[in-house]
Design an enzyme around this catalytic site. Structure first.
Site, mmCIF file in Angstrom:
data_model
loop_
_atom_site.group_PDB
_atom_site.id
_atom_site.type_symbol
_atom_site.label_atom_id
_atom_site.label_comp_id
_atom_site.label_asym_id
_atom_site.label_seq_id
_atom_site.Cartn_x
_atom_site.Cartn_y
_atom_site.Cartn_z
ATOM 1 C CG ASP A 142 -26.576 44.212 8.076
ATOM 2 O OD1 ASP A 142 -26.126 44.606 8.898
ATOM 3 O OD2 ASP A 142 -26.260 44.621 6.861
ATOM 4 C CG HIS A 145 -22.962 39.600 1.447
ATOM 5 N ND1 HIS A 145 -21.618 39.434 0.382
ATOM 6 C CD2 HIS A 145 -22.680 40.394 2.588
ATOM 7 C CE1 HIS A 145 -20.759 40.326 1.183
ATOM 8 N NE2 HIS A 145 -21.362 41.133 2.879
HETATM 9 N N1 ACO Z 1 -34.783 38.464 -0.135
HETATM 10 C C1 ACO Z 1 -35.473 37.366 -1.289
HETATM 11 N N2 ACO Z 1 -34.442 37.598 -2.265
HETATM 12 C C2 ACO Z 1 -33.433 37.483 -2.104
HETATM 13 C C3 ACO Z 1 -32.921 38.486 -1.070
HETATM 14 C C4 ACO Z 1 -33.313 38.263 -0.062
HETATM 15 N N3 ACO Z 1 -32.869 38.363 0.572
HETATM 16 N N4 ACO Z 1 -31.405 38.729 -1.864
HETATM 17 C C5 ACO Z 1 -30.729 37.429 -2.611
HETATM 18 N N5 ACO Z 1 -32.379 37.440 -3.391
HETATM 19 C C6 ACO Z 1 -32.450 36.537 -4.912
HETATM 20 C C7 ACO Z 1 -32.638 37.931 -6.054
HETATM 21 O O1 ACO Z 1 -34.048 38.462 -5.681
HETATM 22 C C8 ACO Z 1 -32.259 37.593 -6.851
HETATM 23 O O2 ACO Z 1 -32.575 36.391 -7.533
HETATM 24 P P1 ACO Z 1 -32.905 36.617 -9.342
HETATM 25 O O3 ACO Z 1 -31.533 36.324 -9.648
HETATM 26 O O4 ACO Z 1 -34.289 35.103 -9.262
HETATM 27 O O5 ACO Z 1 -33.314 37.501 -9.626
HETATM 28 C C9 ACO Z 1 -31.072 36.648 -6.718
HETATM 29 O O6 ACO Z 1 -31.603 36.281 -5.315
HETATM 30 C C10 ACO Z 1 -29.804 37.588 -6.445
HETATM 31 O O7 ACO Z 1 -29.489 38.486 -6.047
HETATM 32 P P2 ACO Z 1 -29.172 39.917 -6.673
HETATM 33 O O8 ACO Z 1 -29.964 40.841 -5.805
HETATM 34 O O9 ACO Z 1 -28.583 40.068 -7.811
HETATM 35 O O10 ACO Z 1 -27.586 40.042 -5.368
HETATM 36 P P3 ACO Z 1 -26.526 41.042 -5.275
HETATM 37 O O11 ACO Z 1 -25.337 40.382 -4.607
HETATM 38 O O12 ACO Z 1 -26.776 41.811 -6.260
HETATM 39 O O13 ACO Z 1 -27.172 41.854 -4.160
HETATM 40 C C11 ACO Z 1 -27.929 41.623 -1.537
HETATM 41 C C12 ACO Z 1 -26.870 41.462 -2.473
HETATM 42 C C13 ACO Z 1 -28.106 43.062 -1.504
HETATM 43 C C14 ACO Z 1 -26.991 41.818 -0.680
HETATM 44 C C15 ACO Z 1 -28.645 41.021 -1.511
HETATM 45 O O14 ACO Z 1 -28.871 40.348 -1.435
HETATM 46 C C16 ACO Z 1 -29.703 42.008 -0.184
HETATM 47 O O15 ACO Z 1 -30.178 43.059 -1.429
HETATM 48 N N6 ACO Z 1 -30.642 41.325 0.560
HETATM 49 C C17 ACO Z 1 -30.843 42.780 1.333
HETATM 50 C C18 ACO Z 1 -30.688 43.199 2.124
HETATM 51 C C19 ACO Z 1 -28.820 42.940 3.209
HETATM 52 O O16 ACO Z 1 -29.015 42.528 3.917
HETATM 53 N N7 ACO Z 1 -28.367 43.682 3.093
HETATM 54 C C20 ACO Z 1 -26.767 43.226 3.353
HETATM 55 C C21 ACO Z 1 -25.883 42.477 2.754
HETATM 56 S S1 ACO Z 1 -24.266 42.974 4.752
HETATM 57 C C22 ACO Z 1 -24.048 44.207 4.291
HETATM 58 O O17 ACO Z 1 -23.871 45.500 3.810
HETATM 59 C C23 ACO Z 1 -23.013 44.492 5.551
#
Ligand code: ACO
Length: 427
Positions: A362, A305
């Site tokens: 979720d 998140h």
């Molecule tokens: N699985 C594996 N790796 C992940 C995940 C994941 N679910 N989420 C983040 N990471 C990693 C990224 O690859 C990144 O790694 P790096 O620093 O080596 O590049 C690091 O963690 C940070 O992730 P970002 O994408 O930069 O974080 P951001 O804050 O932009 O994204 C998000 C947050 C979009 C929710 C992300 O965690 C994700 O895609 N999760 C899966 C989708 C999801 O569950 N979304 C629901 C969110 S809650 C809602 O909207 C109600």
């Protein structure tokens, strides 16, 4: 004078006011930065930018805290009802018994939609994604309720807010009914908000529909858990759309479009699809390895998140609710075991620990919704239904803010500098 931050740009030093909220990080007020220095700030994805002042919802992502008007989400989910939370978000305080009764009466009396709106559905393919249908039909509401689109009139704004909260379950249920080829079921004023939605979704005219109290309670709680979440992508979309003076129905349709994305509200659907793909717990290590592989676009859906760097407090309640629904319906989906094991393995893996990736709202919601009988395509629709109150409350707060301006970000331009047009014959 309050705290000041100092910034040095191109040899010029300026003072920037530091504003304090009631709780949470201070913000540096950069509104005069461009006028004073000729420079913009750069923050794609708004990771360090506060876009507005708000008194609705507070999140402490490090501690896993979510408060609506100061009240912890766990207490609201346990002790309140969705319509009471709606009242709280819209009005700032919990209602008295009489105020709640009046509010429930108002929302119940707005649940029907203009009969002509029904014909919109037949314009869509039956296999259309219900979120596509929601974007279209909710956007079309502004063509039906002209008497509540003058945003300068607080009474019209309130009526539009009530209409949206009240009609969203009816439209969501109609989207479902259309997809399965069953007749639309009219709202039933005797039922609660959640009970009525269940009846409109799963009832058929040929039979009496009995609302199962435990399922009704779970549904209401799921709505509470999704009611608002401060300046997330869809809420910011609603605010940005509304900042131009667009009418509330158009703004909420914009929010629905944004929510649909798999990185946001679409994650609940993507998460259940992922759990189905994983299937049995023995396959989990393979998927965890894939999630960690930078060359693989796969991510663990329902994990991570932007704000929570701790357990999402909504996921805690969601996990408890799974058991309650299973008990009430006497079902036991083996995917729940897979999800629990996936959580356990991911949370003991250094990659997820280091990046502070925890289950979000979720992760478990799809298992509950699926047990109740919703197809995965409906999951994000339910999220939109519940988030509508947050969107309208945030929209109302913005319109009522005397300092409100049209949202208009700037950019770092990296395209070609000025050059002369070359006629086609000379290229
Ligand atoms: N699985 C594996 N790796 C992940 C995940 C994941 N679910 N989420 C983040 N990471 C990693 C990224 O690859 C990144 O790694 P790096 O620093 O080596 O590049 C690091 O963690 C940070 O992730 P970002 O994408 O930069 O974080 P951001 O804050 O932009 O994204 C998000 C947050 C979009 C929710 C992300 O965690 C994700 O895609 N999760 C899966 C989708 C999801 O569950 N979304 C629901 C969110 S809650 C809602 O909207 C109600």
């Amino acid at each position: 004078m309050g705290d000041q931050a100092k910034l040095s740009v191109g040899g010029k030093e300026i003072d920037l006011p530091v504003l304090k909220g009631s709780v949470g990080p201070d913000v540096i007020d950069i509104r005069k930065l461009y006028a004073q220095t000729g420079a913009f700030t750069y923050d794609p994805g708004f990771t360090s930018t506060g876009s507005c002042e708000s008194a609705l919802t507070y999140i402490d992502g490090d501690e896993g805290v979510l408060l609506h008007r100061g009240y912890p989400i766990g207490q609201l989910a346990e002790q309140s009802s969705f319509l009471e939370v709606c009242y709280l978000l819209l009005n700032g305080e919990l209602p008295s018994q009489a105020e709640l009764g009046k509010f429930e009466h108002t929302i119940t009396r707005h649940t029907m939609v203009h009969e002509q709106l029904s014909s919109f559905f037949s314009g869509f393919r039956r296999d259309a994604h219900p979120m596509a249908v929601m974007c279209g039909v909710v956007g079309a509401l502004s063509a039906f309720y002209h008497d509540s689109t003058d945003i300068s009139d607080p009474v019209q704004r309130r009526i539009a807010s009530h209409r949206l909260i009240a009609k969203m379950p009816t439209i969501a249920a109609m989207a479902y009914k259309y997809s399965v080829g069953q007749p639309f079921v009219y709202p039933d004023n005797k039922l609660s908000y959640a009970g009525n939605f269940l009846k409109m979704t799963f009832g058929v005219p040929a039979e009496e529909y009995e609302v199962i109290p435990a399922v009704e309670k779970a549904m209401d709680r799921i709505f509470i858990l999704h009611a608002d979440h401060e300046q997330n992508a869809s809420t910011s979309t609603v605010r940005l759309a509304g900042s131009s003076g667009a009418n509330p129905f158009a703004c909420i349709a914009a929010g629905i479009a944004c929510l649909w994305g798999p990185a946001h509200g679409g994650a609940n659907e993507a998460c259940l699809n992922m759990l189905r793909e994983i299937g049995t717990p023995d396959k989990i290590p393979h998927f965890i390895e894939r999630a960690k592989d930078k060359n693989d676009p796969f991510r663990l859906m329902g994990f991570g998140h932007r704000v929570y760097k701790n357990y999402d407090p909504r996921a805690t309640v969601m996990q408890q609710t799974v058991r309650e629904v299973f008990d009430a319906l006497k079902v036991n989906d083996p995917l729940f075991e897979t999800a629990l094991r996936l959580e356990e393995l991911a949370r003991s893996d250094p990659y997820f620990i280091e990046k502070k990736l925890f289950p979000n709202v979720d992760f478990y919601s799809g298992i509950i919704l699926s047990a109740i009988g919703f197809p995965t395509e409906m999951f994000t629709v339910l999220f939109a239904l519940a988030r509508t109150v947050g969107w309208v409350a945030q929209w109302n707060e913005m319109i009522g803010d005397p300092g409100q301006k049209i949202g208009r970000p700037r950019q770092l331009y990296t395209g070609p500098t000025e050059r002369d047009y070359v006629p086609l014959s000379a290229r």
